[in-house]
Motif scaffolding. Sequence first.
Motif, PDB file in Angstrom:
ATOM      1  N   ALA A  11       0.826  -1.211   0.000  1.00 45.00           N
ATOM      2  CA  ALA A  11       0.000   0.000   0.000  1.00 45.00           C
ATOM      3  C   ALA A  11       0.856   1.255   0.000  1.00 45.00           C
ATOM      4  CB  ALA A  11      -0.920  -0.009   1.224  1.00 45.00           C
ATOM      5  N   TRP A  12       1.867   1.302   0.842  1.00 43.06           N
ATOM      6  CA  TRP A  12       2.602   2.551   0.999  1.00 43.06           C
ATOM      7  C   TRP A  12       3.849   2.659   0.144  1.00 43.06           C
ATOM      8  CZ3 TRP A  12      -0.356   6.107   2.258  1.00 43.06           C
ATOM      9  CH2 TRP A  12      -1.445   5.846   3.077  1.00 43.06           C
ATOM     10  N   ASN A  13       4.229   1.574  -0.544  1.00 44.60           N
ATOM     11  CA  ASN A  13       5.379   1.668  -1.441  1.00 44.60           C
ATOM     12  C   ASN A  13       4.995   1.599  -2.914  1.00 44.60           C
ATOM     13  OD1 ASN A  13       7.460   1.919   0.483  1.00 44.60           O
ATOM     14  ND2 ASN A  13       7.239  -0.231   0.967  1.00 44.60           N
ATOM     15  N   VAL A  14       3.846   1.023  -3.229  1.00 38.48           N
ATOM     16  CA  VAL A  14       3.461   0.852  -4.631  1.00 38.48           C
ATOM     17  C   VAL A  14       2.135   1.541  -4.933  1.00 38.48           C
ATOM     18  CG1 VAL A  14       2.925  -0.841  -6.427  1.00 38.48           C
ATOM     19  CG2 VAL A  14       4.705  -1.346  -4.736  1.00 38.48           C
ATOM     20  N   VAL A  15       1.097   1.180  -4.201  1.00 37.44           N
ATOM     21  CA  VAL A  15      -0.257   1.622  -4.532  1.00 37.44           C
ATOM     22  C   VAL A  15      -0.432   3.126  -4.327  1.00 37.44           C
ATOM     23  CG1 VAL A  15      -2.705   1.314  -3.958  1.00 37.44           C
ATOM     24  CG2 VAL A  15      -1.182  -0.658  -4.036  1.00 37.44           C
TER      25      VAL A  15
END
Length: 47
Positions: A11-15
């Motif tokens: 969630a916090w590195n890609v999305v």
Amino acid sequence: MGVCLVLIVLAWNVVRLWSTTAAVVMSVVAAVLPPIAAVVANWGEDH
């Protein structure tokens, strides 16, 4: 627990690069999964 960690990391590195709302939703799902798993695991203990 591993699923929760993967959800938060993704969630916090890609999305979040595409959708902050989706990242927040994924984090909420990751936060809710452990209590639900504990309830399901202990569902029939009192009987």
